[in-house]
Design a protein around this motif. Structure first.
Motif, mmCIF file in Angstrom:
data_model
loop_
_atom_site.group_PDB
_atom_site.id
_atom_site.type_symbol
_atom_site.label_atom_id
_atom_site.label_comp_id
_atom_site.label_asym_id
_atom_site.label_seq_id
_atom_site.Cartn_x
_atom_site.Cartn_y
_atom_site.Cartn_z
ATOM 1 N N ALA A 304 38.132 41.687 40.973
ATOM 2 C CA ALA A 304 37.405 41.829 42.235
ATOM 3 C C ALA A 304 36.076 41.076 42.189
ATOM 4 O O ALA A 304 35.703 40.395 43.154
ATOM 5 C CB ALA A 304 37.170 43.308 42.545
ATOM 6 N N PHE A 305 35.365 41.181 41.067
ATOM 7 C CA PHE A 305 34.073 40.504 40.954
ATOM 8 C C PHE A 305 34.245 38.993 40.817
ATOM 9 O O PHE A 305 33.495 38.222 41.430
ATOM 10 C CB PHE A 305 33.290 41.058 39.759
ATOM 11 C CG PHE A 305 32.540 42.316 40.066
ATOM 12 C CD1 PHE A 305 31.416 42.297 40.883
ATOM 13 C CD2 PHE A 305 32.949 43.532 39.552
ATOM 14 C CE1 PHE A 305 30.719 43.455 41.185
ATOM 15 C CE2 PHE A 305 32.259 44.702 39.843
ATOM 16 C CZ PHE A 305 31.143 44.663 40.657
ATOM 17 N N CYS A 306 35.213 38.564 40.021
ATOM 18 C CA CYS A 306 35.383 37.125 39.795
ATOM 19 C C CYS A 306 35.910 36.411 41.038
ATOM 20 O O CYS A 306 35.420 35.332 41.392
ATOM 21 C CB CYS A 306 36.336 36.888 38.625
ATOM 22 S SG CYS A 306 35.636 37.276 37.013
ATOM 23 N N VAL A 307 36.905 36.995 41.700
ATOM 24 C CA VAL A 307 37.463 36.365 42.898
ATOM 25 C C VAL A 307 36.516 36.554 44.082
ATOM 26 O O VAL A 307 36.195 35.611 44.807
ATOM 27 C CB VAL A 307 38.860 36.928 43.213
ATOM 28 C CG1 VAL A 307 39.432 36.265 44.461
ATOM 29 C CG2 VAL A 307 39.803 36.710 42.029
ATOM 30 N N GLY A 308 36.047 37.810 44.275
ATOM 31 C CA GLY A 308 35.124 38.062 45.377
ATOM 32 C C GLY A 308 33.814 37.321 45.221
ATOM 33 O O GLY A 308 33.222 36.870 46.202
#
Length: 386
Positions: A304-308
C-alpha cells in the motif's frame, strides 16, 4: 492568456480547485470501485472475474475520455466541469442493485468523466499556476487524488463495519462527489483567472516533437504495471486477512501515501524528472512483489505504501515533463499520454482474467505488472541518457 493576479489567495484558490476536482474525479470516479469490490463480492456475490470486467469498463471509458479530450477546440474548463457532474451521476447510479449490465455502463461513464477532469485540470490549473510562477503548488493539486482515495476508503471501511449495504455506500460516495463538485465551483467563482478562458483551448494542430513518444510508451507501461494492485489490493487483503478491521485499512493507507508523495515532490527537483520517474517505478515494483513473497498484513501494508506512495508521484512527474516538452501543444500530449495509460490499465485486468481462466494463479499477473514497470524504468533511463 489573460493577465493573472499574483496574490497568494488567488494562486492557493486555484490549487485548491484542482485538488478538489481530482479528489472527486479520481478518488470517487476512478477508485471508489476498488474498496467497494470486496463488499460487492460479499454482499452481492460478484465474482472476481465480474469485478475485473467492471474495472475494464471503467478503464475503457477512461481511454475514450482521453481520446475525446484531445479533440481540437474543446475547452479544458468544459471538460473539467462536465466530468465532475458525470462522476456524481454515474456514482449514484451504481446503487441500482444486481444489474451487471447497468453497472458496466455506469463504470464506463465514470471512466470517461475521470479522464476529462484529469486532462482538464492538468491543462487549466497547472497552466494558471505556471503563469503565476507558483509551480510548487502542483504537488498540492495532485494531492487531491490521494485525499479522495483516503476519504473513499474510510467511508467504505466505516460503512462495512456498521453493516451498511453496498447501495447505501454508493449513494454516500455520490454525495461526497456532489459536495466536492459544488466546492470546486464555489472556489472557481472566487478566482477570476479560472474564468479567463481565452487561452485554454490549446493548440492541437501542431505535430508533437518526436522525442515525446518515448514518454507516451513509458506512461502506457506504467499504467499496465500499477493497475493490478490499484484494482485488487483490497480484495487481496480480504482473501489474506479474516478480520475486516484489519483489511479495511489497506486502501486508506494507499490513499494517504499517495497524498503525501505529491506534497514531497518539491524535495526531488534537483534530479532529472525521468530518473525520478524510473526510480519511483522500481519502488512500485517492490511494493507489488511484497504480497507475493510475504502474504500477510506486513506485506500488504508495504504494498500500500510503495504503490500508493509512487503512483501519483509518477503521474505528476509525467504530466510535468509532458507540459515542458510540448509547450503550447500540451493538451494534445497530455491527452495522448492519458490514452496510453488507459490502454495499459485496460489490458491489466484483461490479462489477469485470461490467466485465471487458463488456470494460472493471480500472482502470475502481478509478475507481468512488475516486468512492465521495470521495462518502463529501463527505457526512461536510456532515453534520458540520450
Amino acid at each position: 492568456m489573460d493577465k493573472f493576479h499574483t496574490s497568494a489567495p488567488t494562486s492557493l484558490g486555484i490549487a485548491l480547485s484542482g485538488l478538489v476536482a481530482l479528489a472527486v474525479a479520481m478518488g470517487v470516479g476512478r477508485f471508489a470501485f476498488t474498496p467497494q469490490l470486496p463488499l460487492m463480492q460479499a454482499d452481492l456475490g460478484l465474482s472476481f472475474s465480474g469485478g475485473g470486467w467492471l474495472a475494464v469498463a471503467n478503464y475503457s471509458g477512461y481511454f475514450i475520455g482521453a481520446v475525446l479530450a484531445g479533440t481540437r477546440g474543446i475547452s479544458a474548463l468544459v471538460l473539467m466541469r462536465c466530468g465532475l457532474w458525470a462522476v456524481v451521476v454515474s456514482t449514484a447510479a451504481m446503487a441500482v442493485p444486481e444489474s451487471f449490465t447497468w453497472w458496466l455502463g455506469m463504470r464506463f461513464i465514470a471512466g470517461i468523466a475521470s479522464a476529462w477532469v484529469l486532462v482538464g485540470t492538468a491543462s487549466v490549473v497547472l497552466a494558471h499556476l505556471a503563469a503565476l510562477d507558483v509551480r510548487r503548488l502542483d504537488g498540492l493539486v495532485f494531492a487531491g487524488v490521494g485525499i479522495g482515495i483516503t476519504l473513499v476508503g474510510l467511508i467504505c471501511h466505516v460503512g462495512a463495519l456498521l453493516g451498511l449495504g453496498v447501495s447505501v455506500l454508493w449513494l454516500a460516495l455520490s454525495g461526497l462527489a456532489l459536495i466536492g463538485t459544488l466546492m470546486t465551483f464555489k472556489i472557481d467563482r472566487k478566482n477570476a483567472p479560472l474564468h479567463s478562458q481565452g487561452g485554454t483551448r490549446m493548440t492541437l494542430e501542431a505535430p508533437l516533437p518526436r522525442g515525446v513518444y518515448s514518454l507516451v510508451l513509458c506512461y502506457g507501461l506504467f499504467g499496465f504495471g500499477y493497475i493490478l494492485p490499484a484494482t485488487y489490493l483490497p480484495s487481496q487483503a480480504r482473501s489474506l486477512l479474516n478480520d475486516p478491521v484489519l483489511f479495511g485499512w489497506v486502501w486508506p493507507l494507499f490513499g494517504m501515501a499517495a497524498a503525501l508523495s505529491t506534497l514531497c515532490v518539491g524535495f526531488l527537483v534537483r534530479w532529472p524528472r525521468k530518473y525520478i520517474w524510473a526510480g519511483a517505478q522500481v519502488v512500485m515494483a517492490i511494493g507489488i512483489f511484497m504480497p507475493i513473497v510475504v502474504p500477510s498484513l506486513f506485506g500488504l501494508s508495504v504494498a500500500a505504501f510503495c504503490v500508493g506512495g509512487t503512483f501519483m508521484l509518477i503521474t505528476l512527474i509525467g504530466l510535468q515533463e509532458a507540459r515542458q516538452q510540448a509547450g503550447h501543444n500540451a493538451q494534445k500530449l497530455l491527452a495522448s499520454m492519458t490514452a496510453a495509460f488507459a490502454v495499459g490499465q485496460l489490458t491489466g485486468p484483461i490479462a489477469a482474467n485470461f490467466l485465471l481462466r487458463v488456470g494460472w494463479p493471480f500472482n502470475s499477473a502481478l509478475w507481468l505488472g512488475i516486468s512492465a514497470l521495470l521495462a518502463s524504468s529501463a527505457l526512461l533511463v536510456r532515453f534520458n541518457s540520450r
